[in-house]
Design a protein around this motif. Sequence first.
Motif, mmCIF file in Angstrom:
data_model
loop_
_atom_site.group_PDB
_atom_site.id
_atom_site.type_symbol
_atom_site.label_atom_id
_atom_site.label_comp_id
_atom_site.label_asym_id
_atom_site.label_seq_id
_atom_site.Cartn_x
_atom_site.Cartn_y
_atom_site.Cartn_z
ATOM 1 N N SER A 29 0.827 -1.211 0.000
ATOM 2 C CA SER A 29 0.000 0.000 0.000
ATOM 3 C C SER A 29 0.858 1.257 0.000
ATOM 4 O O SER A 29 0.562 2.222 -0.712
ATOM 5 C CB SER A 29 -0.928 0.011 1.219
ATOM 6 N N THR A 30 1.924 1.237 0.772
ATOM 7 C CA THR A 30 2.831 2.384 0.829
ATOM 8 C C THR A 30 3.510 2.605 -0.520
ATOM 9 O O THR A 30 3.608 3.742 -0.993
ATOM 10 C CB THR A 30 3.878 2.177 1.943
ATOM 11 N N ALA A 31 3.975 1.534 -1.130
ATOM 12 C CA ALA A 31 4.611 1.652 -2.447
ATOM 13 C C ALA A 31 3.617 2.158 -3.495
ATOM 14 O O ALA A 31 3.960 2.993 -4.336
ATOM 15 C CB ALA A 31 5.192 0.301 -2.870
ATOM 16 N N MET A 32 2.393 1.680 -3.423
ATOM 17 C CA MET A 32 1.368 2.127 -4.372
ATOM 18 C C MET A 32 1.078 3.610 -4.199
ATOM 19 O O MET A 32 0.962 4.352 -5.183
ATOM 20 C CB MET A 32 0.094 1.301 -4.203
ATOM 21 N N LEU A 56 -2.716 -11.250 -0.697
ATOM 22 C CA LEU A 56 -2.951 -10.152 0.240
ATOM 23 C C LEU A 56 -4.230 -9.408 -0.131
ATOM 24 O O LEU A 56 -4.539 -9.236 -1.309
ATOM 25 C CB LEU A 56 -1.768 -9.184 0.230
ATOM 26 N N THR A 57 -4.961 -8.971 0.876
ATOM 27 C CA THR A 57 -6.186 -8.194 0.668
ATOM 28 C C THR A 57 -5.833 -6.712 0.708
ATOM 29 O O THR A 57 -5.305 -6.235 1.715
ATOM 30 C CB THR A 57 -7.218 -8.517 1.761
ATOM 31 N N PRO A 58 -6.121 -5.986 -0.374
ATOM 32 C CA PRO A 58 -5.756 -4.571 -0.427
ATOM 33 C C PRO A 58 -6.455 -3.739 0.653
ATOM 34 O O PRO A 58 -7.605 -3.982 0.998
ATOM 35 C CB PRO A 58 -6.229 -4.127 -1.816
ATOM 36 N N THR A 59 -5.730 -2.752 1.154
ATOM 37 C CA THR A 59 -6.258 -1.804 2.128
ATOM 38 C C THR A 59 -6.969 -0.671 1.401
ATOM 39 O O THR A 59 -6.910 -0.570 0.167
ATOM 40 C CB THR A 59 -5.124 -1.185 2.958
ATOM 41 N N ILE A 60 -7.601 0.203 2.163
ATOM 42 C CA ILE A 60 -8.238 1.381 1.579
ATOM 43 C C ILE A 60 -7.192 2.252 0.889
ATOM 44 O O ILE A 60 -7.459 2.828 -0.169
ATOM 45 C CB ILE A 60 -9.049 2.176 2.641
ATOM 46 N N VAL A 61 -5.976 2.326 1.435
ATOM 47 C CA VAL A 61 -4.902 3.115 0.808
ATOM 48 C C VAL A 61 -4.573 2.548 -0.566
ATOM 49 O O VAL A 61 -4.436 3.290 -1.546
ATOM 50 C CB VAL A 61 -3.641 3.149 1.717
ATOM 51 N N GLY A 90 -15.051 -4.942 -0.461
ATOM 52 C CA GLY A 90 -14.328 -4.145 0.527
ATOM 53 C C GLY A 90 -12.940 -3.791 0.039
ATOM 54 O O GLY A 90 -12.496 -4.283 -0.988
ATOM 55 N N PRO A 91 -12.281 -2.962 0.756
ATOM 56 C CA PRO A 91 -12.777 -2.185 1.890
ATOM 57 C C PRO A 91 -13.799 -1.148 1.445
ATOM 58 O O PRO A 91 -13.859 -0.810 0.254
ATOM 59 C CB PRO A 91 -11.514 -1.511 2.441
ATOM 60 N N SER A 92 -14.595 -0.660 2.361
ATOM 61 C CA SER A 92 -15.623 0.322 2.017
ATOM 62 C C SER A 92 -14.976 1.604 1.518
ATOM 63 O O SER A 92 -13.996 2.066 2.102
ATOM 64 C CB SER A 92 -16.486 0.647 3.238
ATOM 65 N N PRO A 93 -15.520 2.163 0.442
ATOM 66 C CA PRO A 93 -14.963 3.415 -0.078
ATOM 67 C C PRO A 93 -15.078 4.538 0.948
ATOM 68 O O PRO A 93 -16.016 4.565 1.740
ATOM 69 C CB PRO A 93 -15.829 3.728 -1.298
ATOM 70 N N ASN A 94 -14.111 5.449 0.920
ATOM 71 C CA ASN A 94 -14.161 6.616 1.794
ATOM 72 C C ASN A 94 -14.207 7.882 0.933
ATOM 73 O O ASN A 94 -14.329 7.792 -0.299
ATOM 74 C CB ASN A 94 -12.993 6.614 2.785
ATOM 75 N N ALA A 95 -14.115 9.030 1.556
ATOM 76 C CA ALA A 95 -14.220 10.293 0.820
ATOM 77 C C ALA A 95 -13.137 10.417 -0.244
ATOM 78 O O ALA A 95 -13.395 10.927 -1.346
ATOM 79 C CB ALA A 95 -14.161 11.465 1.792
ATOM 80 N N VAL A 96 -11.937 9.928 0.043
ATOM 81 C CA VAL A 96 -10.844 9.993 -0.932
ATOM 82 C C VAL A 96 -11.180 9.147 -2.157
ATOM 83 O O VAL A 96 -10.936 9.556 -3.295
ATOM 84 C CB VAL A 96 -9.506 9.546 -0.290
#
Length: 132
Positions: A29-32, A56-61, A90-96
């Motif tokens: 996620s950090t590299a992305m 791996l399951t992707p994070t919101i980031v 998932g993960p649920s979308p956020n404002a970003v």
Amino acid sequence: RGAQWWRALDMLQSFSSVSGARPDVISYSTAMAACNRGEAWERVLSLLQEMRSVGLTPTIVAMNAAVGAWRAGRGWQEALLVLGDMWEAGPSPNAVTFEEAVHACASCEQWAMALQVLEEMGHDGLTPTART
């Protein structure tokens, strides 16, 4: 800051050779996110695919970076597919997430779709910001 995205990739690739461990979801996620800031959007998408291929399951980031990558790559339809995947798995979308999707549509002059994404944002209980 964004011009050094390749350092994040080097660190990700050397992770296993140095420590003998595999990169985790935070490493990917950090590299992305770094690649996204550096406008290396194609690399963001390949990292998402690689992340999933190693189980791996992707994070919101990570998912926000993917939506942002499609924005940079002028792939508004693909950005909306990622948004749809997030609603499904998932993960649920956020404002970003919504902001990136709106901008992906707007950058391709898909105004009706941009407005629809804004409407969906409200249905998800999120409020658009001035940036959205």
